[in-house]
Design an enzyme around this catalytic site. Sequence first.
Site, PDB file in Angstrom:
ATOM      1  N   HIS A 211       0.817  -1.210   0.000  1.00 55.62           N
ATOM      2  CA  HIS A 211       0.000   0.000   0.000  1.00 55.62           C
ATOM      3  C   HIS A 211       0.850   1.258   0.000  1.00 55.62           C
ATOM      4  CE1 HIS A 211       0.732   0.992   4.300  1.00 55.62           C
ATOM      5  NE2 HIS A 211       0.764  -0.315   4.470  1.00 55.62           N
ATOM      6  N   CYS A 227       2.991  -4.668   7.059  1.00 53.59           N
ATOM      7  CA  CYS A 227       2.691  -4.464   5.646  1.00 53.59           C
ATOM      8  C   CYS A 227       3.878  -3.872   4.906  1.00 53.59           C
ATOM      9  CB  CYS A 227       1.474  -3.573   5.495  1.00 53.59           C
ATOM     10  SG  CYS A 227      -0.061  -4.398   5.968  1.00 53.59           S
TER      11      CYS A 227
END
Length: 251
Positions: A211, A227
Amino acid sequence: MIRTSRRQFLGLSALAPLAATAACTQTPPPESAAPPITLAPPRSQSPLRAGTMPFGPEPRFPPFEEMYATKRDGGFTIPAIPYERVPERYLRQVVRDTTREAPGTVVVDTRQHFLFLALGNGNAIRYGVGLGRAGFEWSGRAEVGARRRWPRWFPPDEMIDREPELERYRASDKDGDNVWEGGMDPGITNPLGARALYIYQDGKDTLYRLHGNPQWTSIGQSVSSGCVRLMNQDVIDLYSRVPEGTPIVVR
């Protein structure tokens, strides 16, 4: 405020083997995934940077000052990145592919904080990334199970327990009708940034994401909760090249 059914809401019990002790989100995947996108170079064409050797077809990127300039996207204005303050190795560029993976594969090198997109014919696009801090690292093979532009962020319960100031973003079934709400609105300060690629393994959402992120200083660092984060300008470029079903390898 977004609302989603309990069936769509994936709790931490649904984590696949790829997941470790935490994830960066527990937001449900989009109800309708975006259609596959054909791999294509950006419109702007310019020579490879000095000292590099052409080796087969490759995207030609504009100068760094253009790639990381202020960008208007989805109704939001993405601030320019002071690229001079980012080590050049972490800026988007074409490099020789050393991943040994099939063309179209996304490879995350956790040791060097790089993300590669294998293009074939010996080429790869390399992006700098930020990764999970100690205790949240993970590795394995998976795939892009869903994609979203300007995603909503639902921090997992474990993250909220560690950081009580996130309580206002906790997902909840307030009316007891199996309809959930909460999370952070999309926007420039949203931790998921301008785009999110949802990592699935064995058909299940791992709750991990590739992301964007507004904190460009975190690139090259291990600071997130598991992440893989990119600068917003870079995640927009990656998103345009990566369809649903793209294989992901995290080393």
